[in-house]
Design a protein around this motif. Sequence first.
Motif, PDB file in Angstrom:
ATOM      1  N   UNK A 150       0.853  -1.182   0.000  1.00 58.27           N
ATOM      2  CA  UNK A 150       0.000   0.000   0.000  1.00 58.27           C
ATOM      3  C   UNK A 150       0.895   1.239   0.000  1.00 58.27           C
ATOM      4  N   UNK A 151       1.940   1.161  -0.815  1.00 57.18           N
ATOM      5  CA  UNK A 151       2.902   2.242  -0.940  1.00 57.18           C
ATOM      6  C   UNK A 151       3.174   2.478  -2.420  1.00 57.18           C
ATOM      7  N   UNK A 152       3.020   3.692  -2.880  1.00 55.66           N
ATOM      8  CA  UNK A 152       3.099   3.975  -4.312  1.00 55.66           C
ATOM      9  C   UNK A 152       4.470   3.686  -4.904  1.00 55.66           C
ATOM     10  N   UNK A 153       5.538   3.978  -4.196  1.00 54.43           N
ATOM     11  CA  UNK A 153       6.874   3.788  -4.757  1.00 54.43           C
ATOM     12  C   UNK A 153       7.313   2.334  -4.771  1.00 54.43           C
ATOM     13  N   UNK A 154       6.864   1.550  -3.805  1.00 56.30           N
ATOM     14  CA  UNK A 154       7.289   0.153  -3.751  1.00 56.30           C
ATOM     15  C   UNK A 154       6.638  -0.692  -4.850  1.00 56.30           C
ATOM     16  N   UNK A 155       5.721  -0.115  -5.582  1.00 53.73           N
ATOM     17  CA  UNK A 155       5.114  -0.821  -6.698  1.00 53.73           C
ATOM     18  C   UNK A 155       5.978  -0.822  -7.946  1.00 53.73           C
ATOM     19  N   UNK A 156       6.979   0.063  -8.008  1.00 53.45           N
ATOM     20  CA  UNK A 156       7.808   0.176  -9.210  1.00 53.45           C
ATOM     21  C   UNK A 156       8.942  -0.847  -9.220  1.00 53.45           C
ATOM     22  N   UNK A 157       9.202  -1.392 -10.407  1.00 47.79           N
ATOM     23  CA  UNK A 157      10.341  -2.279 -10.583  1.00 47.79           C
ATOM     24  C   UNK A 157      11.622  -1.447 -10.647  1.00 47.79           C
ATOM     25  N   UNK A 158      12.749  -2.120 -10.707  1.00 44.75           N
ATOM     26  CA  UNK A 158      14.093  -1.535 -10.749  1.00 44.75           C
ATOM     27  C   UNK A 158      14.541  -1.047  -9.366  1.00 44.75           C
ATOM     28  N   UNK A 159      13.682  -0.277  -8.688  1.00 48.61           N
ATOM     29  CA  UNK A 159      14.078   0.331  -7.420  1.00 48.61           C
ATOM     30  C   UNK A 159      13.792  -0.584  -6.228  1.00 48.61           C
ATOM     31  N   UNK A 160      14.348  -1.758  -6.245  1.00 47.55           N
ATOM     32  CA  UNK A 160      14.143  -2.709  -5.146  1.00 47.55           C
ATOM     33  C   UNK A 160      14.693  -2.167  -3.829  1.00 47.55           C
ATOM     34  N   UNK A 161      15.953  -1.762  -3.856  1.00 49.52           N
ATOM     35  CA  UNK A 161      16.634  -1.339  -2.638  1.00 49.52           C
ATOM     36  C   UNK A 161      16.214   0.062  -2.231  1.00 49.52           C
ATOM     37  N   UNK A 162      16.176   0.970  -3.182  1.00 47.10           N
ATOM     38  CA  UNK A 162      15.964   2.382  -2.877  1.00 47.10           C
ATOM     39  C   UNK A 162      14.559   2.658  -2.332  1.00 47.10           C
ATOM     40  N   UNK A 163      13.600   1.796  -2.607  1.00 48.67           N
ATOM     41  CA  UNK A 163      12.261   1.971  -2.044  1.00 48.67           C
ATOM     42  C   UNK A 163      12.014   1.056  -0.851  1.00 48.67           C
ATOM     43  N   UNK A 164      13.072   0.370  -0.399  1.00 53.52           N
ATOM     44  CA  UNK A 164      12.997  -0.495   0.795  1.00 53.52           C
ATOM     45  C   UNK A 164      11.958  -1.602   0.643  1.00 53.52           C
ATOM     46  N   UNK A 204       3.337 -14.522   1.856  1.00 47.59           N
ATOM     47  CA  UNK A 204       3.076 -14.054   0.487  1.00 47.59           C
ATOM     48  C   UNK A 204       2.946 -12.528   0.437  1.00 47.59           C
ATOM     49  N   UNK A 205       3.579 -11.910  -0.554  1.00 50.77           N
ATOM     50  CA  UNK A 205       3.509 -10.470  -0.769  1.00 50.77           C
ATOM     51  C   UNK A 205       2.967 -10.196  -2.169  1.00 50.77           C
ATOM     52  N   UNK A 206       2.139  -9.171  -2.293  1.00 51.72           N
ATOM     53  CA  UNK A 206       1.546  -8.839  -3.591  1.00 51.72           C
ATOM     54  C   UNK A 206       1.695  -7.355  -3.891  1.00 51.72           C
ATOM     55  N   UNK A 207       1.774  -7.051  -5.189  1.00 46.59           N
ATOM     56  CA  UNK A 207       1.854  -5.694  -5.736  1.00 46.59           C
ATOM     57  C   UNK A 207       3.135  -4.961  -5.343  1.00 46.59           C
ATOM     58  N   UNK A 208       4.212  -5.720  -5.290  1.00 42.49           N
ATOM     59  CA  UNK A 208       5.537  -5.136  -5.096  1.00 42.49           C
ATOM     60  C   UNK A 208       6.328  -5.269  -6.390  1.00 42.49           C
ATOM     61  N   UNK A 209       6.850  -4.150  -6.898  1.00 43.48           N
ATOM     62  CA  UNK A 209       7.720  -4.181  -8.065  1.00 43.48           C
ATOM     63  C   UNK A 209       7.069  -4.681  -9.333  1.00 43.48           C
ATOM     64  N   UNK A 210       5.773  -4.501  -9.472  1.00 45.63           N
ATOM     65  CA  UNK A 210       5.050  -5.034 -10.640  1.00 45.63           C
ATOM     66  C   UNK A 210       4.787  -3.986 -11.715  1.00 45.63           C
ATOM     67  N   UNK A 211       5.211  -2.741 -11.483  1.00 45.78           N
ATOM     68  CA  UNK A 211       4.937  -1.645 -12.417  1.00 45.78           C
ATOM     69  C   UNK A 211       6.250  -1.113 -12.993  1.00 45.78           C
ATOM     70  N   UNK A 212       6.337  -1.006 -14.313  1.00 48.68           N
ATOM     71  CA  UNK A 212       7.546  -0.469 -14.934  1.00 48.68           C
ATOM     72  C   UNK A 212       7.647   1.024 -14.627  1.00 48.68           C
ATOM     73  N   UNK A 213       8.865   1.537 -14.390  1.00 49.98           N
ATOM     74  CA  UNK A 213       9.038   2.960 -14.061  1.00 49.98           C
ATOM     75  C   UNK A 213       8.527   3.917 -15.127  1.00 49.98           C
ATOM     76  N   UNK A 214       8.348   3.453 -16.364  1.00 44.94           N
ATOM     77  CA  UNK A 214       7.832   4.322 -17.423  1.00 44.94           C
ATOM     78  C   UNK A 214       6.343   4.612 -17.239  1.00 44.94           C
TER      79      UNK A 214
END
Length: 336
Positions: free
Chosen positions: A45-59, A70-80
């Motif tokens: 439920x965090x807007x930045x943690x949904x973006x791919x590439x930024x695994x570390x920088x978005x914690x 199980x975790x859902x909706x983490x890193x599933x959105x391309x930064x574009x």
Amino acid sequence: MEHSDGQAGEGRVKNAILIAGPTASGKSAFALDLAERKGGVIVNTDSMQGYSVLDVLTARPGAADLARAPHFLYGHVHPATAYSTGAWLRDVMKLIDEGTLSARPDGTFFERPGDGSLLERPVIFVGGTGLYFRALAEGISEIPNIPQRIRDRWRYELKEQGAVKLHSLLLREDSAAAMTLKPTDSQRIVRALEVLDASGRSILEWQAQRGRPLIDRQSARFLVIEPDRAALVRRIEARFDKMLDMGALDEVKRLVALNLNPDLPAMKAIGVRELQAAMAGKIGFPEAIELAKIATRQYAKRQATWFRNQLGPEWQRLRPGDDLETTIRQLVSTTT
């Protein structure tokens, strides 16, 4: 089997647990401990943690955390992609409608302790984006999907003309919407123009039409962590140093290599601009690190202020000195 009230057909989640808090407040660890003990699933439920590439920088949760629950909706959105609250809510709805959040991977459900009856898997929403929590609990307007050609058009216009000129255009075409926005608020200006272009209606008209909440408010538990300010500052600074050790700089390099519009939300993730400036030789790395830490502290303060002023009395405030272990035990023992 005990079903949530209208969960599959109407998108209602019963017995949801919502955990909000500013960045670095420990909310993710709290949610993970709870999910592991309660047999639940975690939804970002965090807007930045949904973006791919930024695994570390978005914690984002690491491999060890993902193995515990199980975790859902983490890193599933391309930064574009300019990901929105509405897009996130639709993604949650899809998980609900597909039954992904309700059952074990093999499709079976959980037995209620004592009598062996079946109940659905607890769903824990955790993050720091207030508008996501508001959408869950109150619903949002059903703004139509924007065709990609229209999205591309207005992003091109933003790049060519800039936010101030597009704001002037919006002022002529939809003065009421323009008056609610700052001339420099590029993302919201583009969003208003997209909606007007795609639907022929002002974004304000769409926003006035509320949707239904995704969660059943009566059975939900609402928790917000309010950490000690000094302790939070120490956690923020130590965490950013750890992020650098874990490869945050390499992530920024990969993100920059995508050559994305700098106004995209992912490009505004804290640490990206600061480290990018250092990589370009505009500032030194020590200065970039300090600026990123300052920006994180300021962001955490804004989050804490929003949660304090916008979240209602149904939210249980977890303050310094509160026994979080007792809270977890109470939540685990609840089987309603």
